[in-house]
Design an enzyme around this catalytic site. Structure first.
Site, short mmCIF file in Angstrom:
data_model
loop_
_atom_site.label_atom_id
_atom_site.label_comp_id
_atom_site.label_asym_id
_atom_site.label_seq_id
_atom_site.Cartn_x
_atom_site.Cartn_y
_atom_site.Cartn_z
N HIS A 279 -11.48 -4.34 -18.85
CA HIS A 279 -12.64 -4.05 -19.70
C HIS A 279 -12.20 -3.27 -20.92
O HIS A 279 -11.30 -2.44 -20.83
CB HIS A 279 -13.69 -3.23 -18.91
CG HIS A 279 -15.05 -3.29 -19.50
ND1 HIS A 279 -15.42 -2.49 -20.54
CD2 HIS A 279 -16.09 -4.10 -19.23
CE1 HIS A 279 -16.67 -2.79 -20.87
NE2 HIS A 279 -17.10 -3.77 -20.10
N ASP A 336 -18.55 -8.19 -13.02
CA ASP A 336 -18.59 -9.65 -12.85
C ASP A 336 -17.73 -10.13 -11.69
O ASP A 336 -17.86 -11.27 -11.24
CB ASP A 336 -18.14 -10.34 -14.15
CG ASP A 336 -19.19 -10.20 -15.24
OD1 ASP A 336 -20.35 -9.90 -14.89
OD2 ASP A 336 -18.86 -10.38 -16.40
#
Ligand code: ACO
Length: 399
Positions: A279, A336
């Site tokens: 991320h 996710d």
């Protein structure tokens, strides 16, 4: 021959102290505005919407209340929440023209492409589509947030040759979505997990899709264009589509026993990335992943079968990620990685996961559009020109 221009001729690209060219590839750590919507502490696994932690909201709030919070900046009173939830319920139905459009869209297209088309068409039918006043954008936001689950559920049923299921105003947003998908009221635990997933996906600061929405709105374009653009940005596998790709990755691995081999063959060699890991902002565990993971674990135990297999594959793969990528390179699993298993337990087909994400995230996109446009300045960065200028134009017959 042309002439290469020097860095000094492009002073906007130079660091004021060192005089060197500075390229912010990916706009990493560039602050484009002030905001009061969302704060991510990527070093301590914390996420706040309007100052409230995601853990508190997931535990105590509802999607409707969180939408109110994100849009209006404060928690509603009971009365305000009742009125607001009632407004959302009233807006769930979609125009007949959109249902007809859904029936015409090729059935094998990606759900995000369907959503992009349907939202754009919904905009065509909205008489207030060019109204960018605060009230106008809020009204369109509530309409869209309320209608997106209906679009997704109708599309799902139409492409499977089933009758569409009309929204039920007695059900809350999450329950109603599952009801429209499956034609029966969901188990309470599944409805709660769906509600929490909508909360977790509702907002996430200036990510690629929110930025896309804000770029479009900053030209004083219209609301629907901003949202359609954001849907397009979310659809990429490096962003929202990672929840679909994570499930496909678990399918490719096939069984928990294959994780080691797969990891060695694809991740250690750099042939693939772990989908649902890494991320730009979180350098530790994504706090949303923790909540999704807990639901995935619970559903694996409760429902067994494929849900359990997915969980076991994910659990084992996460072990490698946390030990080998997170500890050393800050590439940790993100939301996710886990959300798909939760949706799978709800009987939602894998290719729809990014569309469900979009239905929730529309609230964040809208809040950023409102906030940015309130004190608007067109977004217009620069590029460092690395080519030549003053090249001699040679007529085509002489080339
Ligand atoms: N698996 C393996 N290696 C990775 C991963 C991953 N998931 N993510 C990043 N890396 C590596 C890159 O290969 C790169 O290595 P290098 O320096 O040796 O070339 C390094 O980490 C930095 O990667 P960048 O792509 O520069 O990091 P960036 O901050 O630009 O990208 C992103 C962030 C796009 C999320 C990236 O981590 C990724 O591709 N993850 C997989 C897709 C994914 O899960 N996306 C969902 C993000 S959350 C969301 O949008 C809701």
């Amino acid at each position: 021959l042309g002439r290469k221009i020097s860095p000094e001729e492009q002073p906007w690209c130079l660091d004021k102290v060192t005089g060197k060219v500075v390229i912010s590839k990916g706009l990493e750590n560039i602050c484009i505005d002030k905001s009061t919507i969302c704060y991510i502490d990527g070093f301590h696994s914390k996420l706040y919407y309007r100052g409230y932690s995601i853990e508190d909201l997931a535990k105590n709030s509802t999607y409707e209340e969180t939408v109110y919070l994100i849009l209006y900046g404060k928690l509603p009173t009971r009365r305000e929440l009742n009125d607001f939830s009632g407004w959302m319920r009233e807006e769930r139905d979609i125009p007949r023209e959109v249902v007809e459009l859904l029936a015409k869209i090729p059935r094998d297209i990606e759900p995000m492409e369907m959503l992009r088309t349907a939202v754009s068409y919904l905009g065509n039918l909205d008489p207030g589509r060019h109204d960018m006043s605060l009230e106008g954008v809020m009204r369109k936001t509530i309409r869209l947030i309320s209608k997106m689950p209906t679009i997704i559920a109708y599309w799902y049923r139409i492409r499977n040759g089933k009758e569409t299921v009309y929204p039920d105003p007695r059900l809350n947003h999450a329950e109603n979505f599952l009801y429209m998908m499956h034609g029966e009221k969901p188990e309470q635990i599944l409805a709660k997990a769906m509600d929490v997933s909508f909360i977790l996906y509702a907002e996430h600061e200036m990510n690629a899709s929110a930025f896309t929405a804000v770029v479009i709105a900053s030209t004083l374009s219209d609301y629907y264009s901003a949202i359609v653009g954001a849907i397009g940005a979310l659809r990429g596998p490096l962003h929202g589509y990672a929840n679909v790709e994570a499930m496909r990755q678990f399918d490719e691995i096939g069984s928990p026993e294959n994780v080691d081999k797969w990891y060695q063959e694809y991740i250690l060699t750099g042939k693939k990335r772990v989908m649902g890991a890494g991320h730009r902002v979180y350098k530790t565990y994504d706090p949303r992943a923790k909540i999704f993971r807990e639901y995935a674990r619970e559903f694996a135990e409760r429902y067994g079968g494929r849900v359990k297999t997915y969980y076991q594959i994910a659990d084992r793969l996460e072990g490698y990620v946390m030990k080998q990528l997170c500890e050393t390179r800050n590439i940790c699993t993100n939301c996710d990685f886990w959300s798909g298993i939760v949706y799978y337990a709800m009987g939602i087909p894998v290719d729809l996961y990014c569309a469900v994400f979009a239905a929730a995230r529309t609230v964040g996109w809208s809040a950023h559009v409102v906030e940015y446009v309130t004190e608007n300045r067109i977004l217009r960065p620069r590029l460092y020109y690395d080519g030549e200028i003053e090249r001699e134009y040679v007529l085509i017959e002489n080339r």
